[in-house]
Design an enzyme around this catalytic site. Structure first.
Site, short mmCIF file in Angstrom:
data_model
loop_
_atom_site.label_atom_id
_atom_site.label_comp_id
_atom_site.label_asym_id
_atom_site.label_seq_id
_atom_site.Cartn_x
_atom_site.Cartn_y
_atom_site.Cartn_z
N ARG A 172 0.90 -1.40 0.10
CA ARG A 172 -0.05 -0.03 0.06
C ARG A 172 0.85 1.17 -0.06
NH1 ARG A 172 -0.45 -2.08 5.03
NH2 ARG A 172 0.61 -0.97 6.74
N TYR B 101 10.77 8.14 15.40
CA TYR B 101 10.83 8.19 13.88
C TYR B 101 11.62 9.25 13.31
CZ TYR B 101 8.81 9.00 9.24
OH TYR B 101 8.42 9.21 8.07
N VAL C 220 11.29 -7.18 7.60
CA VAL C 220 12.52 -6.60 7.23
C VAL C 220 13.36 -6.43 8.45
CG1 VAL C 220 11.69 -5.34 4.99
CG2 VAL C 220 11.79 -3.93 7.14
N1 LIG Z 1 3.37 8.94 3.87
C1 LIG Z 1 4.09 10.23 4.26
O1 LIG Z 1 3.73 11.35 4.38
C2 LIG Z 1 5.55 10.11 4.58
C3 LIG Z 1 6.41 10.92 4.52
C4 LIG Z 1 7.73 10.75 4.59
C5 LIG Z 1 8.34 9.47 4.67
N2 LIG Z 1 7.55 8.55 4.65
C6 LIG Z 1 7.98 7.26 4.63
O2 LIG Z 1 7.75 6.57 3.45
C7 LIG Z 1 7.56 5.07 3.72
C8 LIG Z 1 6.22 4.48 3.39
O3 LIG Z 1 5.19 5.28 4.00
P1 LIG Z 1 3.60 5.06 3.72
O4 LIG Z 1 2.59 6.23 4.34
O5 LIG Z 1 3.31 4.36 2.15
O6 LIG Z 1 3.29 3.73 4.82
P2 LIG Z 1 2.38 2.76 4.98
O7 LIG Z 1 1.22 3.05 3.88
O8 LIG Z 1 2.03 2.31 6.22
O9 LIG Z 1 2.88 1.69 4.14
C9 LIG Z 1 3.76 0.93 5.02
C10 LIG Z 1 4.45 -0.40 4.04
O10 LIG Z 1 5.46 -0.99 4.92
C11 LIG Z 1 5.31 -2.40 5.26
N3 LIG Z 1 5.66 -2.67 6.52
C12 LIG Z 1 5.83 -1.97 7.71
N4 LIG Z 1 6.86 -2.72 8.48
C13 LIG Z 1 7.29 -3.79 7.89
C14 LIG Z 1 8.28 -4.52 8.40
N5 LIG Z 1 8.66 -4.64 9.52
N6 LIG Z 1 8.70 -5.57 7.47
C15 LIG Z 1 7.96 -5.66 6.18
N7 LIG Z 1 7.23 -4.44 5.86
C16 LIG Z 1 6.81 -3.70 6.48
C17 LIG Z 1 3.81 -2.32 5.24
O11 LIG Z 1 3.05 -3.88 5.28
P3 LIG Z 1 2.59 -4.60 6.39
O12 LIG Z 1 1.71 -4.08 7.07
O13 LIG Z 1 2.32 -5.86 5.61
O14 LIG Z 1 3.99 -4.79 7.29
C18 LIG Z 1 3.40 -1.36 4.17
O15 LIG Z 1 3.49 -2.30 2.96
C19 LIG Z 1 7.76 4.69 5.18
O16 LIG Z 1 9.12 4.65 5.47
C20 LIG Z 1 7.52 6.03 5.70
O17 LIG Z 1 8.00 6.45 7.00
C21 LIG Z 1 6.23 8.67 4.50
#
Ligand SMILES: NC(=O)c1ccc[n+]([C@@H]2O[C@H](COP(=O)([O-])OP(=O)(O)OC[C@H]3O[C@@H](n4cnc5c(N)ncnc54)[C@H](OP(=O)(O)O)[C@@H]3O)[C@@H](O)[C@H]2O)c1
Length: 250
Positions: free
Chosen positions: A15, A155, A64
């Site tokens: 996602r 974080y 991971v």
């Molecule tokens: N959205 C923002 O505003 C934003 C801004 C800056 C940086 N980021 C960074 O961008 C990345 C993605 O963000 P997002 O908003 O798209 O997050 P998200 O929608 O919560 O998606 C997180 C993904 O990571 C997987 N995941 C989490 N922990 C894991 C683990 N231990 N092992 C394997 N898979 C794992 C989840 O799958 P499962 O639930 O199946 O584990 C999911 O596929 C993150 O690093 C976040 O910190 C996001």
């Protein structure tokens, strides 16, 4: 930008931002590994969507945070494709908590998934990319890893770690492997909309007022730059690329 035939692992692509990157890579011709730890049904749906559009994708599952699970993940990739050309480290968890109340577990949840997960996957991919003489690793930082924010000690510290780790990896894996970091601002994923209550129009307006380009990032905005870093970006390594509508100018 063309990734025809390249093998790309996008961790955390069931996602959110990872999903968008996996879909964009597939549309550029990559053989994409859609990955997550727990949300298997969502990952399978991403794979189905890609294959229905004529792309190539495979779902693999691993936490991971677990060294052995990461080792098995890369052995599965070896067995399926015999190479890895691109790694995007999108997997990560958040748990907001005031600094003085932060427990070891609150810290570990974020540190283990965001920073240690990036280290474990990048070690496994980096070794393979060096032996096959090429590759690109992309990490995901955060503007808040530079400027901080309330309730985000775990974080922000983990993301600051990811950003400097990017430079260390870029130095040590050069000239064979390029390593760069995408630094998104607030991006419209369910996780962020829920955690910051941004479905409330007033909360959203308050956030957007600090963004010169006038909106949150979309996952597809981040995916475009992830494609550029993987398929283009000549003579570029160890760089932080801010995609945040001008909210933070690094
Ligand atoms: N959205 C923002 O505003 C934003 C801004 C800056 C940086 N980021 C960074 O961008 C990345 C993605 O963000 P997002 O908003 O798209 O997050 P998200 O929608 O919560 O998606 C997180 C993904 O990571 C997987 N995941 C989490 N922990 C894991 C683990 N231990 N092992 C394997 N898979 C794992 C989840 O799958 P499962 O639930 O199946 O584990 C999911 O596929 C993150 O690093 C976040 O910190 C996001």
């Amino acid at each position: 930008m063309d990734l025809t035939g390249r093998v790309a692992l996008v961790t955390g692509s069931s996602r959110g931002i990872g999903r968008s990157i996996a879909e964009r890579y597939a549309s550029a011709g990559a053989r994409v590994i859609v990955h997550c730890a727990r949300s298997h049904a969502e990952a399978m749906a991403v794979v189905r969507g890609i294959t229905e559009r004529g792309g190539e994708a495979l779902a693999l599952f691993a936490d991971v945070e677990e060294r052995q699970a990461v080792q098995r993940l890369f052995e599965d990739i070896d067995a399926a494709y015999g190479r890895i050309d691109v790694l995007v480290n999108c997997a990560g968890r958040n748990r907001d908590v005031p600094f003085l109340e932060m427990t070891d577990e609150d810290f570990a949840v974020t540190y283990q998934s965001q920073l240690r997960g990036t280290i474990l996957c990048s070690q496994a991919a980096g070794r393979r990319m060096l032996s096959q003489a090429g590759g690109s690793i992309i990490t995901i930082g955060a503007a808040t890893g530079v400027r901080g924010r309330r309730n985000g000690a775990n974080y922000c510290a983990a993301k600051a770690g990811v950003m400097v780790l990017t430079k260390v990896m870029a130095l040590e894996l050069a000239p064979t492997v390029r390593v760069n970091c995408l630094v998104p601002g607030y991006t419209e994923t369910d996780e962020v909309l829920d955690r910051f209550n941004l479905r409330d129009p007033r909360k959203l307006a308050a956030h957007v007022s600090g963004i010169p380009l006038g909106r949150l990032a979309l996952p597809s905005d981040i995916a475009e730059w992830a494609l550029w870093l993987a398929a283009g970006a000549p003579h570029t390594t160890g760089q932080l690329l801010y995609v945040n509508g001008g909210a933070y100018m690094g």
